[in-house]
Design a protein around this motif. Structure first.
Motif, mmCIF file in Angstrom:
data_model
loop_
_atom_site.group_PDB
_atom_site.id
_atom_site.type_symbol
_atom_site.label_atom_id
_atom_site.label_comp_id
_atom_site.label_asym_id
_atom_site.label_seq_id
_atom_site.Cartn_x
_atom_site.Cartn_y
_atom_site.Cartn_z
ATOM 1 N N ALA A 153 40.090 -4.571 -0.823
ATOM 2 C CA ALA A 153 38.943 -4.442 -0.062
ATOM 3 C C ALA A 153 38.653 -6.093 0.474
ATOM 4 C CB ALA A 153 37.993 -4.101 -0.844
ATOM 5 N N SER A 154 37.644 -6.208 1.534
ATOM 6 C CA SER A 154 37.271 -7.162 2.070
ATOM 7 C C SER A 154 36.414 -7.747 1.178
ATOM 8 C CB SER A 154 36.742 -7.157 3.539
ATOM 9 O OG SER A 154 35.540 -6.982 3.448
ATOM 10 N N ALA A 155 36.518 -9.451 1.036
ATOM 11 C CA ALA A 155 35.461 -9.890 0.138
ATOM 12 C C ALA A 155 34.191 -9.659 0.480
ATOM 13 C CB ALA A 155 35.883 -11.454 0.064
ATOM 14 N N ILE A 156 33.737 -9.162 1.734
ATOM 15 C CA ILE A 156 32.293 -9.177 2.191
ATOM 16 C C ILE A 156 31.820 -7.841 2.579
ATOM 17 C CG2 ILE A 156 32.409 -11.453 3.388
ATOM 18 C CD1 ILE A 156 33.059 -9.749 6.019
ATOM 19 N N GLU A 157 32.173 -6.880 1.682
ATOM 20 C CA GLU A 157 32.091 -5.397 1.636
ATOM 21 C C GLU A 157 30.480 -5.325 1.216
ATOM 22 O OE1 GLU A 157 33.849 -2.675 3.165
ATOM 23 O OE2 GLU A 157 34.960 -4.356 3.541
ATOM 24 N N HIS A 158 29.872 -4.220 1.778
ATOM 25 C CA HIS A 158 28.445 -4.091 1.459
ATOM 26 C C HIS A 158 28.814 -3.357 0.156
ATOM 27 C CE1 HIS A 158 24.829 -1.524 1.468
ATOM 28 N NE2 HIS A 158 24.636 -1.929 2.371
ATOM 29 N N HIS A 159 27.424 -3.398 -0.643
ATOM 30 C CA HIS A 159 27.497 -2.769 -2.045
ATOM 31 C C HIS A 159 27.757 -1.425 -2.149
ATOM 32 C CE1 HIS A 159 26.760 -6.110 -4.999
ATOM 33 N NE2 HIS A 159 25.855 -6.702 -3.761
ATOM 34 N N ALA A 160 27.603 -0.745 -0.985
ATOM 35 C CA ALA A 160 27.811 0.767 -1.107
ATOM 36 C C ALA A 160 29.425 0.947 -1.202
ATOM 37 C CB ALA A 160 27.648 1.619 0.090
ATOM 38 N N VAL A 161 30.395 0.085 -0.834
ATOM 39 C CA VAL A 161 31.768 -0.026 -1.116
ATOM 40 C C VAL A 161 32.049 -0.757 -2.360
ATOM 41 C CG1 VAL A 161 33.881 -0.928 -0.109
ATOM 42 C CG2 VAL A 161 32.187 0.428 1.210
ATOM 43 N N LEU A 162 31.211 -2.070 -2.646
ATOM 44 C CA LEU A 162 31.864 -2.858 -3.763
ATOM 45 C C LEU A 162 31.371 -2.011 -5.038
ATOM 46 C CD1 LEU A 162 30.211 -6.348 -2.639
ATOM 47 C CD2 LEU A 162 32.420 -5.719 -2.673
ATOM 48 N N ASP A 163 30.362 -1.480 -5.167
ATOM 49 C CA ASP A 163 29.967 -0.855 -6.601
ATOM 50 C C ASP A 163 31.208 0.288 -6.879
ATOM 51 O OD1 ASP A 163 27.915 -2.586 -6.598
ATOM 52 O OD2 ASP A 163 26.279 -0.917 -5.878
ATOM 53 N N PRO A 164 31.505 1.131 -5.918
ATOM 54 C CA PRO A 164 32.765 2.107 -6.372
ATOM 55 C C PRO A 164 33.955 1.362 -6.702
ATOM 56 C CG PRO A 164 31.789 2.822 -4.234
ATOM 57 C CD PRO A 164 30.927 1.531 -4.706
ATOM 58 N N VAL A 165 34.376 0.370 -5.826
ATOM 59 C CA VAL A 165 35.337 -0.361 -6.225
ATOM 60 C C VAL A 165 35.389 -0.869 -7.724
ATOM 61 C CG1 VAL A 165 37.109 -2.401 -5.760
ATOM 62 C CG2 VAL A 165 36.228 -1.121 -3.943
ATOM 63 N N GLU A 166 34.090 -1.611 -7.983
ATOM 64 C CA GLU A 166 33.949 -2.264 -9.392
ATOM 65 C C GLU A 166 34.064 -1.021 -10.264
ATOM 66 O OE1 GLU A 166 33.916 -5.385 -10.449
ATOM 67 O OE2 GLU A 166 33.955 -6.322 -8.094
ATOM 68 N N TRP A 167 33.209 0.102 -10.054
ATOM 69 C CA TRP A 167 33.469 1.324 -10.890
ATOM 70 C C TRP A 167 34.940 1.583 -11.434
ATOM 71 C CZ3 TRP A 167 35.191 5.834 -11.301
ATOM 72 C CH2 TRP A 167 34.785 7.170 -12.659
ATOM 73 N N LEU A 168 35.671 1.690 -10.234
ATOM 74 C CA LEU A 168 37.120 2.169 -10.457
ATOM 75 C C LEU A 168 37.743 1.045 -11.305
ATOM 76 C CD1 LEU A 168 38.150 3.238 -6.974
ATOM 77 C CD2 LEU A 168 37.849 4.653 -8.944
ATOM 78 N N VAL B 279 43.056 0.798 1.295
ATOM 79 C CA VAL B 279 42.531 -0.312 1.953
ATOM 80 C C VAL B 279 41.283 0.142 2.295
ATOM 81 C CG1 VAL B 279 42.574 -2.181 3.589
ATOM 82 C CG2 VAL B 279 44.794 -1.292 2.613
ATOM 83 N N THR B 280 40.065 -0.649 2.261
ATOM 84 C CA THR B 280 38.711 -0.671 2.842
ATOM 85 C C THR B 280 38.144 -1.948 3.264
ATOM 86 O OG1 THR B 280 36.510 0.468 2.429
ATOM 87 C CG2 THR B 280 37.562 -0.644 0.310
ATOM 88 N N VAL B 281 37.868 -1.757 4.686
ATOM 89 C CA VAL B 281 37.202 -2.796 5.266
ATOM 90 C C VAL B 281 36.305 -2.418 6.072
ATOM 91 C CG1 VAL B 281 37.906 -4.610 7.136
ATOM 92 C CG2 VAL B 281 39.463 -4.046 5.479
ATOM 93 N N MET B 282 34.870 -2.779 6.115
ATOM 94 C CA MET B 282 33.760 -2.657 7.040
ATOM 95 C C MET B 282 34.149 -2.770 8.202
ATOM 96 S SD MET B 282 30.760 -5.263 6.385
ATOM 97 C CE MET B 282 30.096 -4.655 5.293
ATOM 98 N N TRP B 283 33.605 -2.009 9.179
ATOM 99 C CA TRP B 283 33.898 -2.099 10.711
ATOM 100 C C TRP B 283 33.103 -3.266 11.330
ATOM 101 C CZ3 TRP B 283 35.584 2.533 13.639
ATOM 102 C CH2 TRP B 283 35.705 2.286 14.942
ATOM 103 N N ALA B 284 31.636 -3.372 11.191
ATOM 104 C CA ALA B 284 30.680 -4.312 11.476
ATOM 105 C C ALA B 284 30.152 -4.653 10.032
ATOM 106 C CB ALA B 284 29.675 -3.800 12.555
ATOM 107 N N ASN B 285 29.882 -6.260 10.136
ATOM 108 C CA ASN B 285 29.260 -6.658 8.967
ATOM 109 C C ASN B 285 27.642 -6.380 9.163
ATOM 110 O OD1 ASN B 285 27.985 -9.245 7.610
ATOM 111 N ND2 ASN B 285 29.784 -8.717 6.487
ATOM 112 N N ASN B 286 26.993 -6.083 8.204
ATOM 113 C CA ASN B 286 25.604 -5.952 8.162
ATOM 114 C C ASN B 286 24.653 -7.257 8.206
ATOM 115 O OD1 ASN B 286 26.623 -5.849 5.577
ATOM 116 N ND2 ASN B 286 24.511 -5.736 4.885
ATOM 117 N N GLU B 287 25.207 -8.284 7.698
ATOM 118 C CA GLU B 287 24.402 -9.655 7.780
ATOM 119 C C GLU B 287 24.932 -10.669 8.912
ATOM 120 O OE1 GLU B 287 25.124 -11.272 3.888
ATOM 121 O OE2 GLU B 287 24.198 -9.523 2.879
#
Length: 177
Positions: free
Chosen positions: A64-79, A117-125
Motif C-alpha cells: 500500500a502507498s504510505a499516504i492512503e486514506h484511513h478507509a484503506v489504512l484501517d483494513p490493512v492494519e486490521w489484517l 497492491v492498493t494505491v489511491m487514485w487521487a490524494n484527498n489532501e
C-alpha cells in the motif's frame, strides 16, 4: 408488495447499468455498498482473503502507498493485527507520487507472496494523481490483484475502467451527487 419490490429492483439495476456504462465496465462489476469506507474495507479484505487461499502462504503481503486514506489504512492494519498479514508501505516523492518502478521491483521479487497492491487514485489532501494505470498493468503482469480508492478521483479526472486493469475500484456517490 411484490410489485413494489420488483419496481425497486428495476431502479437499482438501471442505476447499476448506468454507472457501468459511465465507467466503461460490466454491470455485474458494480457492487453497491453504504459508502466509500465500506467499499474500501470490502475490497482490501476480500482481495486479501481470496488471494491468500490461492497463494497458500501464511503471511501474505499487502502493498500500500504510505499516504492512503484511513478507509484503506484501517483494513490493512486490521489484517496485520488479526490475520498475520505483512504490509509493505510504498513511499512517495516530494509531489506525493508513488513510483511504479518501486512497485514493479517489489513484485518482481515477491509476487508469489503478495496478496494485493492498493494505491489511491487521487490524494484527498494534496490532490496528487497516482499512475494507477501503470501500477495496475504491473500488477496484472505479475498476477497480483490491484485495488484503487477512486473516491476522490471520480468527477475530477477521467475514470475509464476499460483502460485500467484493476481488480477493484472504489467510488462513492456522495462525492458526485
Amino acid at each position: 408488495l411484490q410489485a413494489a419490490g420488483r419496481a425497486a429492483r428495476r431502479i437499482v439495476e438501471e442505476a447499476r447499468e448506468s454507472i457501468a456504462d459511465d465507467l466503461r465496465t460490466r454491470p455485474s462489476a458494480v457492487v453497491f455498498t453504504s459508502g466509500g469506507t465500506e467499499a474500501d474495507n470490502l475490497a482490501v479484505k476480500g482481495l486479501y482473503w481470496a488471494r491468500r487461499r490461492r497463494l497458500g502462504v501464511g503471511n501474505p503481503v499487502v502493498v500500500a502507498s504510505a499516504i492512503e486514506h484511513h478507509a484503506v489504512l484501517d483494513p490493512v492494519e486490521w489484517l496485520i493485527k488479526h490475520e498475520s498479514a505483512e504490509a509493505v508501505w510504498v513511499g512517495v516523492d516530494a509531489a506525493g507520487r508513488v513510483d511504479p518502478e518501486e512497485v514493479g521491483a517489489f513484485l518482481a521479487a515477491h509476487a508469489d507472496r503478495t496478496a494485493l497492491v492498493t494505491v489511491m487514485w487521487a490524494n484527498n489532501e494534496v490532490g496528487t494523481i497516482q499512475p494507477v494505470g501503470e501500477i495496475a498493468t504491473l500488477c496484472n503482469e505479475y498476477g497480483v490483484p490491484f485495488h484503487t480508492d477512486a473516491v476522490q478521483a471520480l468527477g475530477h479526472v477521467r475514470v475509464d475502467l476499460a483502460e485500467i486493469p484493476a481488480t477493484a475500484v472504489t467510488i462513492s456517490g456522495h462525492k458526485i451527487g
